[in-house]
Design an enzyme around this catalytic site. Sequence first.
Site, PDB file in Angstrom:
ATOM      1  N   LYS A 158      45.423  30.535  41.119  1.00 15.75           N
ATOM      2  CA  LYS A 158      44.697  29.714  40.156  1.00 15.75           C
ATOM      3  C   LYS A 158      45.584  28.590  39.645  1.00 15.75           C
ATOM      4  CE  LYS A 158      41.428  33.155  38.403  1.00 15.75           C
ATOM      5  NZ  LYS A 158      40.941  33.866  37.192  1.00 15.75           N
ATOM      6  N   ARG A 203      43.299  37.586  45.532  1.00 16.17           N
ATOM      7  CA  ARG A 203      41.951  37.149  45.192  1.00 16.17           C
ATOM      8  C   ARG A 203      41.277  36.681  46.482  1.00 16.17           C
ATOM      9  NH1 ARG A 203      45.401  34.552  41.318  1.00 16.17           N
ATOM     10  NH2 ARG A 203      45.086  35.319  39.184  1.00 16.17           N
ATOM     11  N   HIS A 227      37.128  41.771  45.038  1.00 17.93           N
ATOM     12  CA  HIS A 227      38.024  41.971  43.902  1.00 17.93           C
ATOM     13  C   HIS A 227      38.325  43.448  43.673  1.00 17.93           C
ATOM     14  CE1 HIS A 227      39.849  39.022  41.302  1.00 17.93           C
ATOM     15  NE2 HIS A 227      39.760  39.839  40.266  1.00 17.93           N
ATOM     16  N   ARG A 268      41.535  44.305  45.198  1.00 15.01           N
ATOM     17  CA  ARG A 268      42.647  43.800  44.379  1.00 15.01           C
ATOM     18  C   ARG A 268      42.910  44.753  43.205  1.00 15.01           C
ATOM     19  NH1 ARG A 268      45.386  39.039  42.495  1.00 15.01           N
ATOM     20  NH2 ARG A 268      45.038  38.551  40.300  1.00 15.01           N
ATOM     21  N   TYR A 321      45.100  47.754  33.565  1.00 13.99           N
ATOM     22  CA  TYR A 321      45.254  48.854  34.518  1.00 13.99           C
ATOM     23  C   TYR A 321      45.853  50.093  33.875  1.00 13.99           C
ATOM     24  CZ  TYR A 321      44.052  45.286  37.838  1.00 13.99           C
ATOM     25  OH  TYR A 321      43.368  44.301  38.496  1.00 13.99           O
ATOM     26  N   HIS A 367      49.170  37.084  37.499  1.00 11.94           N
ATOM     27  CA  HIS A 367      48.607  36.990  36.157  1.00 11.94           C
ATOM     28  C   HIS A 367      49.546  36.176  35.274  1.00 11.94           C
ATOM     29  CE1 HIS A 367      46.059  40.920  36.600  1.00 11.94           C
ATOM     30  NE2 HIS A 367      45.462  39.865  37.097  1.00 11.94           N
TER      31      HIS A 367
END
Length: 311
Positions: free
Chosen positions: A185, A161, A257, A260, A292, A283
């Site tokens: 995150k 990110r 992004h 990524r 994806y 994630h």
Amino acid sequence: MLFFCVELRFLCIMNWASYIKNYQSYLRIERGLSSNTIANYTLDIERLCHYLDANNVADSPNRIAAETLQQFIYTLSKEVNPRSQARVISGLKSFFSYLIFEDYRTDNPLELIESPRIGRKLPDTLSVAEIDALIAAIDLGTPEGERNRAMLETLYGCGLRVSELVTLKISDLFFDEGFLKITGKGNKQRFVPVGELTRKYIEIYKGQIRSHQTIQKGFEDTLFLNRRGKQLTRAMIFTLIKSLAVKIGLQKNISPHTLRHSFATHLLENGADLRSIQLMLGHESITTTEIYVHLDRKHLSQVIHAFHPRK
């Protein structure tokens, strides 16, 4: 009577403000969310507060009725698209769940309110050739050029990110072991493999550019620095990538992004499993990574023909 209404509205706003402040502390301390995420949650509640204020509704968070919220959502549906509407509903549900958790309420007034059905938005991706062209367009005749090449190689090579890139530290580089330590995150840490090419360009930047900079106090361990010797901003990375896209005539709306997303898509196309991609991307849920799978139908067809017993 008018004075009483104005005073009542003022007390209502003040009452919401105290709940919001406590909620922000909860999101930061208990859930470990980033400042950007907390700001987005806060905006959802403030949007509701503005609606209550405009309609002279003085209900506090622990007393507001489901009917009032239903009317708010109905009004909101006329102002924003379904995706934004769904995000606001989700944010408010989280807020009222917090109130239940803290025993301010016994029910969630949004429990029976359904979010609008929206299609899953597939992320934009670049081909390997487009990424190569983007990086090749960097002007290496300037000190910033070597830094920019290292940054884009790191974004794409490690699937970071943009916030993870600008906060990456020299002490996070474990090149002997072949990994970067990434703080994502919620301050959750993960180790991401780093390829030889990415490592090579980071070493060039560190040895030839960064080592000659005057570094401001507090940024001695920050890897990527601006010309003033401080941490880069997210906006600077966005501007860089947008300008490179214009330079090569790329007819796609891209951002950091996008690199990524391309990282994950290219790994999947080349046979990587979703669980490995999930770990590298950081994630929390495999469901997020599964997006994806929907990107390349041609790849899925090839998988069936290669591996199914009745191909």
